[in-house]
Design a protein around this motif. Structure first.
Motif, PDB file in Angstrom:
ATOM      1  N   LEU A  46      17.017  65.785  75.224  1.00  0.00           N
ATOM      2  CA  LEU A  46      15.666  66.266  74.905  1.00  0.00           C
ATOM      3  C   LEU A  46      14.613  65.311  75.441  1.00  0.00           C
ATOM      4  O   LEU A  46      13.610  65.743  76.025  1.00  0.00           O
ATOM      5  N   THR A  50      11.980  66.425  78.329  1.00  0.00           N
ATOM      6  CA  THR A  50      10.551  66.443  78.009  1.00  0.00           C
ATOM      7  C   THR A  50       9.796  65.370  78.794  1.00  0.00           C
ATOM      8  O   THR A  50       8.609  65.559  79.088  1.00  0.00           O
ATOM      9  N   ASP A  51      10.447  64.271  79.160  1.00  0.00           N
ATOM     10  CA  ASP A  51       9.812  63.269  80.026  1.00  0.00           C
ATOM     11  C   ASP A  51       9.512  63.841  81.405  1.00  0.00           C
ATOM     12  O   ASP A  51       8.633  63.351  82.106  1.00  0.00           O
ATOM     13  N   LYS A  53       8.282  66.673  81.828  1.00  0.00           N
ATOM     14  CA  LYS A  53       7.235  67.667  81.555  1.00  0.00           C
ATOM     15  C   LYS A  53       7.790  69.070  81.299  1.00  0.00           C
ATOM     16  O   LYS A  53       7.100  70.067  81.494  1.00  0.00           O
ATOM     17  N   PRO A  55       8.717  71.781  78.663  1.00  0.00           N
ATOM     18  CA  PRO A  55       8.371  72.030  77.257  1.00  0.00           C
ATOM     19  C   PRO A  55       9.605  71.952  76.344  1.00  0.00           C
ATOM     20  O   PRO A  55      10.719  72.284  76.754  1.00  0.00           O
ATOM     21  N   MET A  56       9.386  71.512  75.128  1.00  0.00           N
ATOM     22  CA  MET A  56      10.466  71.305  74.169  1.00  0.00           C
ATOM     23  C   MET A  56      11.309  72.567  73.977  1.00  0.00           C
ATOM     24  O   MET A  56      12.540  72.493  73.940  1.00  0.00           O
ATOM     25  N   ALA A  59      13.513  72.948  76.910  1.00  0.00           N
ATOM     26  CA  ALA A  59      14.552  71.911  76.871  1.00  0.00           C
ATOM     27  C   ALA A  59      15.691  72.330  75.938  1.00  0.00           C
ATOM     28  O   ALA A  59      16.874  72.193  76.278  1.00  0.00           O
TER      29      ALA A  59
END
Length: 145
Positions: A46, A50-51, A53, A55-56, A59
């Motif tokens: 995760l 997310t690093d 860019k 979106p959660m 991911a």
């Protein structure tokens, strides 16, 4: 609609391609979900995604899609749906590697890997999307009920 999604023929060519795709994708999913094969595990994946860019929500879908979707391919359950999900995931992965050219980094002289692997996997997934799960699949068994 469910019947169309499951519809397949007892062809062992599609079975071979489906199982091959499942075997190829399974380690990626287990790296992200369980931390197997020197992977980051769920929390680490995760963070990595997310690093970048991503979106959660996406991911989460990538992690669950690769892990559960690869198992679905291996057993031939909702093979077309699993293949569509993987097609989307690996198209995105290919787009991140397109800057590295065609060939994989065989000699360690590039900063990343090329896209030849992704193209091959996407073609296999496309065949599964079109033809279904084939023989020895839950889809075939369910479509014959």
């Amino acid at each position: 609609m469910l019947q169309q999604l499951l519809q397949t023929t007892p062809d062992y060519i599609w079975t071979l391609l489906r199982i091959t795709a499942g075997v190829i994708i399974f380690p990626y999913g287990m790296q992200k979900l369980m931390g197997w094969y020197d992977g980051p595990g769920f929390k680490g994946a995760l963070v990595q995604l997310t690093d970048r860019k991503i979106p959660m929500v996406v991911a989460y879908m990538i992690i669950l899609g690769q892990s559960l979707g690869s198992i679905a391919l291996l057993i031939g359950f909702a093979g077309r749906a699993a293949a569509v999900g993987h097609f989307i995931i690996f198209t995105g992965a290919m787009m991140t590697h397109v800057k590295d050219g065609w060939m994989l980094n065989w000699f360690g002289k590039k900063n990343g890997e090329g896209i030849e692997y992704f193209v091959l996997l996407l073609v296999i997934l496309l065949v599964i999307i079109i033809k279904g799960s084939g023989a020895l699949s839950v889809d075939l068994w369910l479509s014959q009920l």
